[in-house]
Write an enzyme that holds these catalytic residues in place. Structure first.
Site, mmCIF file in Angstrom:
data_model
loop_
_atom_site.group_PDB
_atom_site.id
_atom_site.type_symbol
_atom_site.label_atom_id
_atom_site.label_comp_id
_atom_site.label_asym_id
_atom_site.label_seq_id
_atom_site.Cartn_x
_atom_site.Cartn_y
_atom_site.Cartn_z
ATOM 1 N N GLU A 461 -58.566 26.806 -45.739
ATOM 2 C CA GLU A 461 -58.942 28.105 -45.388
ATOM 3 C C GLU A 461 -60.103 28.522 -46.334
ATOM 4 O O GLU A 461 -61.453 28.760 -45.776
ATOM 5 C CB GLU A 461 -57.730 28.890 -45.664
ATOM 6 N N GLU A 731 -49.567 33.354 -53.691
ATOM 7 C CA GLU A 731 -50.096 33.930 -52.420
ATOM 8 C C GLU A 731 -48.542 34.897 -51.885
ATOM 9 O O GLU A 731 -48.808 35.911 -51.458
ATOM 10 C CB GLU A 731 -50.251 32.945 -51.174
#
Length: 952
Positions: A461, A731
């Site tokens: 990502e 996260e």
């Protein structure tokens, strides 16, 4: 002593290669006197260090401005170095000496000045290919100066005469290649020799093409490079050498390279390819047909570099028999390895953030990214290698093929890589866990500020998500000087923004689709405004104004009556814990979030228009903002003061954006506090609610509640991560579950910075350092620490403003507080002490005010916090609960003040508190307290007052 230092041009001390026609100067000053203010400045700019050939002499200008002063001399010329120096006067009628001179250098002021051709290696076919480009030139005179200007479609590395040219990595960085491409300037004067010289370029994919997030990057099909070498001889003549048809391409020892997958290097293939005597007869002439329409711009932001080194702390043989090194820190960068091995030995380095529950190497959360480096030994003594065209996010390193039974720790070094920003903030306490949290936040920022503000640095990502960047911007700018970093990124946001005003989710944009989402797209307004508030730089607002306006107009067109945005599908309060466990969106109603952010962005736009002097726009958007606020209240609040949705975030965001006023705001704040207390001081918030949670609580009088959230050690919390061994921010609150298992491997990162946004509140509220919104850029400073012994008794924070360092340090010993502050020259600060401070002294002299304005210098306050107040504010009891109710708090504090100042005997104070408490607080809709609870509170108050009576 009055001295000028730390000169900068466009925020850089030595600016090598700019395309600014009117760059701006800043400086800091030091003085041996307090309350020093600049009264005038005098700037000289010349083409020589002796300042004989002046191009601008500002003469003495009576002005206290010492930042962002624009050049106003003769037109600047391309390919020219300019020297500048400054002197000032102050309010004590003193003049400084002239500062030492610094310099800036102009590169290309016009794109038409480029004469080089794009060179493209032929036969580009395989993914992750790496190409070497070279040419030779002859120099027959003594060289005075030489500059290389270079860029690439891909990422490149420059070589001259057999050696790598610079320590910058991943150049030219990641921009919106279809619109903008940065070039770099290098001083190569001491790299060239009279006679034959070789110029070389290594070219890899980088972000330009190849593997990406869900889909390949497809800015273009082929890698290309562009280079000009400008040589000025001692006799004044100038010669330019460029990439052209005479260049050749060939293979190097770099077999493959990818941002996500890693790099393969075969040392057996290494040659002297970038030396002048290399035989390149077998190399292939390049193709010069490419003519990109991309705009070339001088590099705006700091380059990516190796900024530190880490040694592994231990060698681990896992239950599976894997040889693993623990770096002791979840880091972003690369491993530099040394090895002595037979020719052809293949050593594989694999990178991971964590070990699994059994202690084995865990890579499932990397998704398709390999994060793998392969080195094939040449077999010629000790060899040292570190990859050049990739970076990894990792704490653990699995090594395969290393020719030793156990891995020698001293043969491996972690090299930390990120944009080389100046660190500006420090925050430390006497609480080791809070210090570790701040450490984790800083390291999360380091790892994710690699040319763009990425969401994560390890899996496939690593994108510039707008939502992550905007929630973290306040913290980011405390920790590091981020203006240039974000200025470059915002330039790409502006060009990637769609004609209808829609802002992509990631910048640079590599995603398809037209979905919009509040809190993400609002980066277009929030980040420029925050940069302006922190640095006072109007040019950021001017450059981004049309982008900001376009975004607000986009939402205006989507909203009912231009106000209430009844959005259905958005990211919402991403990864909140209060929604469907199978959905990451959270339970807070999306229309509430969307309308609140619409109001916030509109208010920012109105303020921006006012700053820039756009009176009509300012009036129009102020009226629109007022309409949105009114319709928000009608749509999302109830007559009894509740907010629809009932989640923590549904209260946090309206309070943070000031969409509620007066009693409605206080009731909402109390309800937020009540929910958190009822949840045993646990949060349930996601990406949009968490950044404002603690600051809202402190702002409305619930600072201790905010502290308890910060200090909460049970899941979910910041300290749960710390206790679990985190060295960066996760996260998800549950990236690792309480039982040690991991969450969904498809979306679990252990290095995401969004929840680290809490550090902004730590700087602002606990340490008390912030700017004055009416006078941005820290020209006027606010220092207002919330001092509580809960969890911390010693806090020290500093922040390097454009004027110099400001610091706040407080320490509690028994009931006495020492507060030390430092205020930079040419600024002033308003100091606010806690409202119940008594026996206040400033540098030993008694003062009566708890609010005082001071000029530059260092100061020490000492004051007394009454034990009763301290107990009431911190004790785990119903007394502590009582003071959170608005009416009760006001009455209690009034009478406590009288008691502490000796105006009321203890029992009289108690009787008045008792009467007022029963009369005002037994109405349960207001307080939620029963008569029984009030009785218990009064008993505790009576006990405390009696215990303090004799002492008082």
């Amino acid at each position: 002593m009055l001295k000028v230092s730390h000169l900068t041009c466009e925020y850089q001390q030595f600016l090598l290669g700019t395309d600014q026609t009117r760059p701006r100067f800043s400086w800091t000053s030091t003085s041996d006197k307090r309350n020093t203010k600049q009264c005038s400045y005098h700037i000289k700019v010349a083409t020589d260090p002796q300042f004989i050939n002046l191009v601008w002499d500002s003469e003495e200008i009576e002005n206290d401005q010492s930042v962002q002063i624009q050049y106003d001399g003769e037109p600047l010329q391309s390919f020219t170095r300019y020297y500048y120096k400054v002197r000032i006067s102050d309010n004590y009628n003193r003049y400084s000496d002239w500062s030492t001179s610094d310099w800036f250098e102009i590169a290309f002021l016009k794109e038409t000045e480029w004469t080089a051709k794009w060179v493209t290696p032929k036969y580009q076919q395989a993914p992750e290919e790496v190409f070497a480009l070279r040419n030779t030139i002859s120099l027959n005179k003594k060289i005075k100066s030489a500059r290389v200007y270079a860029t690439a479609l891909g990422i490149y590395q420059l070589h001259i005469n057999g050696s790598k040219l610079d320590d910058a990595l991943l150049t030219p960085g990641w921009t919106s290649y279809h619109h903008r491409l940065q070039y770099q300037t290098y001083d190569v004067t001491d790299k060239l020799v009279i006679g034959k010289n070789a110029l070389g370029i290594i070219l890899a994919e980088g972000w330009y093409k190849g593997m990406g997030f869900d889909q390949p990057y497809e800015y273009g099909k082929k890698l290309s490079a562009l280079l000009e070498l400008h040589v000025v001889y001692e006799d004044g003549m100038k010669e330019i050498f460029t990439t052209n048809e005479s260049w050749k391409s060939g293979k190097s020892a770099f077999v493959s390279a990818s941002i996500y997958n890693g790099e393969t290097y075969d040392a057996r293939l290494a040659t002297n390819w970038s030396e002048a005597n290399f035989n390149d007869e077998q190399w292939i002439p390049v193709d010069c047909a490419k003519e990109p329409s991309t705009k070339l711009v001088a590099q705006e932001n700091e380059p990516v570099k190796v900024t530190g080194k880490i040694k592994p702390i231990s060698y681990i043989l896992t239950p599976k028999g894997e040889k693993v090194l623990d770096m002791g820190q979840n880091m972003v960068g690369r491993i530099r390895m040394s090895v002595t091995a037979p020719e052809g030995t293949k050593i594989t380095l694999k990178h991971a953030e964590v070990l699994d529950q059994d202690g084995n190497f865990y890579t499932e959360n990397l998704r398709e990214a390999k994060q793998q480096v392969i080195y094939i030994a040449k077999g010629d003594g000790e060899e040292t290698y570190a990859p050049s065209f990739t970076f990894q996010g990792f704490r653990y390193l699995k090594v395969e093929g290393y020719p030793a039974k156990d891995l020698p720790l001293d043969q491996f070094v972690g090299e930390v890589i990120h944009s080389d920003m100046k660190q500006t903030g420090e925050f430390t306490t006497d609480n080791p866990m809070v210090n570790q949290l701040q450490h984790n936040i800083v390291w999360g920022q380091k790892g994710n500020f690699v040319d763009v503000p990425t969401d994560c640095p390890q899996r496939n990502e690593r994108l510039g998500w707008t939502g992550d960047a905007q929630v973290f911007i306040g913290t980011a700018l405390y920790n590091y000087q981020g203006l240039l970093f974000f200025k470059k990124w915002l330039s790409d946001l502006k060009v990637d923004q769609k004609p209808d005003g829609q802002v992509p989710f990631v910048i640079p944009n590599v995603l398809s689709g037209d979905t919009v989402s509040s809190g993400w797209n609002d980066a277009a307004t929030i980040i420029p405004w925050t940069l302006y508030q922190v640095y006072g730089d109007k040019s950021i607002l001017a450059e981004q104004y049309e982008s900001m306006k376009a975004w607000v107009e986009k939402v205006r067109s989507l909203a009912t009556n231009e106000t209430v945005w009844e959005a259905k599908i958005q990211f919402g309060d991403w990864l909140a814990l209060d929604g469907d466990p199978d959905s990451p969106i959270g339970a807070t109603p999306i229309p509430l979030i969307a309308t609140a952010f619409h109001a916030y962005s509109t208010e920012i736009l109105a303020k921006t228009a006012d700053v820039l002097g756009f009176e009509n726009d300012a009036e129009e958007y102020e009226l629109l903002y007022e309409r949105i606020v009114s319709d928000f209240q009608a749509e999302f609040t109830t007559p009894n003061g509740k907010i629809i949705g009932g989640t923590q975030t549904s209260y946090i965001i309206p309070l943070a954006f000031k969409l509620l006023q007066g009693d409605a705001a206080q009731k909402a704040a109390h309800e937020l506090h009540r929910m958190i207390v009822a949840n045993d001081y646990h949060l349930t918030t996601g990406f949009l609610g968490t950044p404002f949670l603690c600051s809202v609580l402190s702002q409305y009088g619930y600072h201790e509640t905010a502290l308890r959230l910060l200090l909460q050690e049970e899941y979910p919390s910041w300290m749960f991560e710390v206790k679990s061994g985190a060295t960066t921010i996760w996260e998800r609150w549950n990236s690792m579950n309480p039982d040690g298992s991991f969450n969904d491997a498809g979306m679990t990162s252990f290095n995401h910075y969004a929840y680290g946004a809490v550090a902004e509140w730590m700087y602002r509220s606990i340490a008390g350092i912030t700017f004055d919104e009416a006078v941005p850029g820290y020209k006027k400073i606010n220092i207002a620490p919330n001092i509580s012994p809960l969890g911390m008794k010693h806090v020290k924070a500093s922040y390097e403003t454009l004027y110099g360092p400001v610091s706040s340090e407080w320490k509690i010993e028994d009931r006495f507080v020492t507060l030390k502050v430092l205020i930079p020259v040419n600024t002033e600060a308003e100091i606010k002490l806690p409202p119940h401070s008594a026996n206040i002294t400033l540098d030993g002299d008694a003062i009566s005010d708890t609010k005082i304005t001071l000029g530059s210098g260092s100061y020490q306050f000492e004051f007394y916090i009454h034990q009763l107040k301290q107990k009431l504010m911190t004790e785990e009891s119903v007394i502590g609960e009582l003071i959170y109710y608005p009416k009760a708090k006001a009455l209690l504090e009034k009478n406590l003040t009288n008691f502490m100042h000796g105006e009321m005997p203890p029992q009289a104070a108690f009787q008045m508190i008792k009467g007022l408490t029963f009369r005002e607080c037994k109405v349960t809709p207001e307080t939620g307290l029963s008569v029984h609870q009030i009785d218990k509170i009064l008993l505790e108050i009576n006990e405390v007052i009696n215990s303090l009576g004799e002492e008082k």
